[in-house]
Design a protein around this motif. Structure first.
Motif, PDB file in Angstrom:
ATOM      1  N   GLY A   1       7.828   0.555 -28.687  1.00  0.00           N
ATOM      2  CA  GLY A   1       7.734   0.977 -30.067  1.00  0.00           C
ATOM      3  C   GLY A   1       8.258   2.367 -30.344  1.00  0.00           C
ATOM      4  N   THR A   2       8.832   3.040 -29.351  1.00  0.00           N
ATOM      5  CA  THR A   2       9.377   4.366 -29.613  1.00  0.00           C
ATOM      6  C   THR A   2      10.795   4.233 -30.134  1.00  0.00           C
ATOM      7  N   GLN A   3      11.294   5.271 -30.727  1.00  0.00           N
ATOM      8  CA  GLN A   3      12.631   5.279 -31.292  1.00  0.00           C
ATOM      9  C   GLN A   3      13.641   5.947 -30.364  1.00  0.00           C
ATOM     10  N   VAL A   4      13.324   6.040 -29.087  1.00  0.00           N
ATOM     11  CA  VAL A   4      14.211   6.674 -28.126  1.00  0.00           C
ATOM     12  C   VAL A   4      15.272   5.662 -27.701  1.00  0.00           C
ATOM     13  N   PRO A   5      16.568   6.004 -27.817  1.00  0.00           N
ATOM     14  CA  PRO A   5      17.595   5.056 -27.412  1.00  0.00           C
ATOM     15  C   PRO A   5      17.598   4.851 -25.899  1.00  0.00           C
ATOM     16  N   VAL A   6      17.996   3.675 -25.478  1.00  0.00           N
ATOM     17  CA  VAL A   6      18.054   3.329 -24.072  1.00  0.00           C
ATOM     18  C   VAL A   6      19.418   3.733 -23.528  1.00  0.00           C
ATOM     19  N   ARG A   7      19.427   4.323 -22.359  1.00  0.00           N
ATOM     20  CA  ARG A   7      20.702   4.714 -21.753  1.00  0.00           C
ATOM     21  C   ARG A   7      21.483   3.467 -21.351  1.00  0.00           C
ATOM     22  N   GLN A   8      22.765   3.495 -21.655  1.00  0.00           N
ATOM     23  CA  GLN A   8      23.642   2.382 -21.307  1.00  0.00           C
ATOM     24  C   GLN A   8      24.457   2.758 -20.072  1.00  0.00           C
ATOM     25  N   PRO A   9      24.685   1.809 -19.152  1.00  0.00           N
ATOM     26  CA  PRO A   9      25.518   2.124 -17.990  1.00  0.00           C
ATOM     27  C   PRO A   9      26.967   2.301 -18.427  1.00  0.00           C
ATOM     28  N   PRO A  10      27.768   3.018 -17.645  1.00  0.00           N
ATOM     29  CA  PRO A  10      29.168   3.210 -18.005  1.00  0.00           C
ATOM     30  C   PRO A  10      29.920   1.883 -18.006  1.00  0.00           C
ATOM     31  N   LYS A  11      31.021   1.848 -18.745  1.00  0.00           N
ATOM     32  CA  LYS A  11      31.819   0.626 -18.817  1.00  0.00           C
ATOM     33  C   LYS A  11      32.382   0.305 -17.445  1.00  0.00           C
ATOM     34  N   GLY A  12      32.382  -0.961 -17.105  1.00  0.00           N
ATOM     35  CA  GLY A  12      32.916  -1.403 -15.826  1.00  0.00           C
ATOM     36  C   GLY A  12      31.916  -1.365 -14.688  1.00  0.00           C
ATOM     37  N   TRP A  13      30.707  -0.870 -14.930  1.00  0.00           N
ATOM     38  CA  TRP A  13      29.708  -0.786 -13.877  1.00  0.00           C
ATOM     39  C   TRP A  13      29.097  -2.159 -13.665  1.00  0.00           C
ATOM     40  N   VAL A  14      28.987  -2.570 -12.406  1.00  0.00           N
ATOM     41  CA  VAL A  14      28.405  -3.864 -12.066  1.00  0.00           C
ATOM     42  C   VAL A  14      27.140  -3.609 -11.253  1.00  0.00           C
ATOM     43  N   LYS A  15      26.078  -4.300 -11.619  1.00  0.00           N
ATOM     44  CA  LYS A  15      24.822  -4.156 -10.900  1.00  0.00           C
ATOM     45  C   LYS A  15      25.002  -4.683  -9.478  1.00  0.00           C
TER      46      LYS A  15
END
Length: 97
Positions: free
Chosen positions: A66-80
């Motif tokens: 419920g917080t308004q903190v954005p979630v960090r996105q991994p860099p483009k092309g990154w594969v788990k």
């Protein structure tokens, strides 16, 4: 530049920005606002630009659902990376079998 000259420059830019806003020259006022933010060391405000999301640590007590903190996105092309197979990886052979 000395702190006094920086302060004088900021005051002059703020007066120019006010004059531009009163004259309905909003593009010039926006450019001056961004210049003031650059001199102060702040990030310029960019309205409506979805690519510029500022991510920082949430204030204490504001974590969780419920917080308004954005979630960090991994860099483009990154594969788990793949998870290791726990049944065969990192297992030492026993004795002389």
């Amino acid at each position: 530049m000395s702190s006094r000259s920086i302060h004088e420059r900021l005051v002059a830019l703020e007066k120019q920005m006010q004059a531009a806003a009163e004259a309905m020259d909003f593009e010039r006022a926006t450019a001056l606002r961004n210049e003031i933010a650059r001199i102060r060391g702040e990030a310029p405000v960019q309205e409506g630009d979805p690519d510029t999301v500022t991510v920082s640590q949430p204030p204490p007590g504001a974590m969780g659902l419920g917080t308004q903190v954005p979630v960090r996105q991994p860099p483009k092309g990154w594969v788990k990376p793949k998870k290791p197979d726990l049944m065969t990886k990192n297992v030492k052979p026993r004795g002389g079998r």
